[in-house]
Design a protein around this motif. Structure first.
Motif, PDB file in Angstrom:
ATOM      1  N   GLY A 141      50.547  45.044  49.396  1.00 15.63           N
ATOM      2  CA  GLY A 141      49.371  44.813  48.580  1.00 15.63           C
ATOM      3  C   GLY A 141      49.701  44.479  47.138  1.00 15.63           C
ATOM      4  O   GLY A 141      50.796  44.761  46.646  1.00 15.63           O
ATOM      5  N   VAL A 142      48.743  43.850  46.478  1.00 21.71           N
ATOM      6  CA  VAL A 142      48.788  43.609  45.040  1.00 21.71           C
ATOM      7  C   VAL A 142      47.994  44.725  44.366  1.00 21.71           C
ATOM      8  O   VAL A 142      46.877  45.044  44.791  1.00 21.71           O
ATOM      9  CB  VAL A 142      48.180  42.239  44.693  1.00 21.71           C
ATOM     10  CG1 VAL A 142      48.122  42.036  43.185  1.00 21.71           C
ATOM     11  CG2 VAL A 142      48.980  41.126  45.347  1.00 21.71           C
ATOM     12  N   LEU A 143      48.553  45.332  43.339  1.00 25.89           N
ATOM     13  CA  LEU A 143      47.961  46.498  42.694  1.00 25.89           C
ATOM     14  C   LEU A 143      47.614  46.224  41.233  1.00 25.89           C
ATOM     15  O   LEU A 143      48.237  45.390  40.580  1.00 25.89           O
ATOM     16  CB  LEU A 143      48.935  47.686  42.716  1.00 25.89           C
ATOM     17  CG  LEU A 143      49.451  48.181  44.058  1.00 25.89           C
ATOM     18  CD1 LEU A 143      50.505  49.265  43.812  1.00 25.89           C
ATOM     19  CD2 LEU A 143      48.331  48.717  44.913  1.00 25.89           C
ATOM     20  N   LEU A 144      46.636  46.963  40.761  1.00 26.32           N
ATOM     21  CA  LEU A 144      46.371  47.083  39.326  1.00 26.32           C
ATOM     22  C   LEU A 144      46.016  48.535  39.077  1.00 26.32           C
ATOM     23  O   LEU A 144      45.085  49.071  39.691  1.00 26.32           O
ATOM     24  CB  LEU A 144      45.229  46.180  38.883  1.00 26.32           C
ATOM     25  CG  LEU A 144      44.836  46.304  37.396  1.00 26.32           C
ATOM     26  CD1 LEU A 144      45.980  45.856  36.501  1.00 26.32           C
ATOM     27  CD2 LEU A 144      43.567  45.538  37.096  1.00 26.32           C
ATOM     28  N   THR A 145      46.759  49.189  38.183  1.00 27.86           N
ATOM     29  CA  THR A 145      46.539  50.607  37.911  1.00 27.86           C
ATOM     30  C   THR A 145      46.329  50.840  36.426  1.00 27.86           C
ATOM     31  O   THR A 145      47.072  50.311  35.590  1.00 27.86           O
ATOM     32  CB  THR A 145      47.730  51.460  38.390  1.00 27.86           C
ATOM     33  OG1 THR A 145      47.819  51.391  39.817  1.00 27.86           O
ATOM     34  CG2 THR A 145      47.578  52.918  37.986  1.00 27.86           C
TER      35      THR A 145
END
Length: 227
Positions: A141-145
Motif C-alpha cells: 500500500g501507499v501510506l500517508l501518516t
C-alpha cells in the motif's frame, strides 16, 4: 498460477470501476458495505521504539465490497475479454480515500514517557488473496501518516510523511455478515528527524512503523442507484 493471481490483482481496479461506474439504465445495485474496527499496537524503529516498545491505536476498515455475486449480476457490463478473469475474482474491497486506515491514540500517563495522536491513510493497496472462508490477503500500500508526539524524554515532533507498506492479513468468515481478521503491517517512510521535518542521524529518525492489529467486521447491504 502465481502469474494468474498477479493478473487478477492488477485487473481488480478496472473491474470495480466497470461494475460501479459504467452507465446503466436506472439500475439499483446492492453492494455490501464493510465496517471493521479493532485495536492496533504500533512499534517504532529507532529512538521512539527504544523509549517505549508499543503504542496503541484503533484500526479501521470501511469499504464497499464487490463480491462474486455482484460481479455475476453485472457481468453484462464487463468487457467480454475480461469476463473469464472476473469469474476468478472472489472479492474486491473498494476503500474510501478520505477515511483513515488507522487512528493513533496512545496517551501519556504514569509510567509512560511519550504520548502520540494522529492518523494513517492507505488510499491505494493492491493485493492477492488465497483461501475461502479462512483467507490470507497479502498486499502492498501507499501510506500517508500524520502524528503529533509529545514526550518527557524525546523531542516533541509533528511527523508528516508518505510511505509504502507490506501487509499480511488473515480473515475468518464467521457468517455472511460477520468476519474476524488479524494481521501485521510494516510501513516504511521517508525518514524524519525528531523535533523537526528534515533528516537526522539514523537513531533519531522516524522511518519505520510496524503494527499488529485485529478487526471485527460487519457487512450490511447498501443500495446504490446508478443513473
Amino acid at each position: 498460477m502465481f502469474g494468474m493471481r498477479v493478473r487478477i490483482a492488477l485487473s481488480t481496479a478496472l473491474l470495480w470501476v466497470v461494475v460501479l461506474v459504467a452507465p446503466a439504465s436506472g439500475e439499483e445495485l446492492k453492494v455490501p458495505i464493510n465496517i471493521g474496527v479493532g485495536p492496533a499496537f504500533l512499534h517504532f524503529s529507532g529512538a521512539v521504539g527504544s523509549d517505549q516498545t508499543w503504542h496503541t491505536g484503533i484500526e479501521l476498515d470501511l469499504a464497499a465490497v464487490i463480491d462474486q455475486e455482484t460481479i455475476r449480476k453485472q457481468q453484462h457490463r464487463i468487457p467480454r475479454q475480461y469476463r473469464a478473469l472476473a469469474k476468478q475474482v472472489k472479492e474486491i474491497k473498494v476503500g474510501y480515500i478520505f477515511v483513515p486506515d488507522m487512528l493513533i491514540i496512545s496517551p501519556q500517563y504514569d509510567g509512560r514517557n511519550t504520548g502520540m495522536y494522529g492518523a494513517t491513510w492507505r488510499p491505494l493497496s493492491p493485493g492477492i488473496s488465497f483461501g475461502g472462508d479462512v483467507k490470507l490477503l497479502v498486499s502492498a500500500g501507499v501510506l500517508l501518516t500524520y502524528l503529533y508526539m509529545h514526550s518527557d524524554t524525546l523531542s516533541d515532533t509533528h511527523f508528516l510523511r508518505p510511505g509504502l507498506d507490506g501487509r499480511a492479513e488473515l480473515t475468518w468468515r464467521i457468517s455472511d455478515s460477520w468476519l474476524l481478521s488479524g494481521g501485521w503491517s510494516s510501513g516504511f517512510y521517508i525518514p524524519q528527524k525528531l523535533g523537526g521535518f528534515g533528516l537526522g542521524d539514523a537513531p533519531d529518525n522516524i522511518w519505520h512503523i510496524g503494527r499488529g492489529y485485529g478487526l471485527l467486521h460487519y457487512r450490511l447491504p447498501y443500495a446504490v442507484n446508478i443513473p
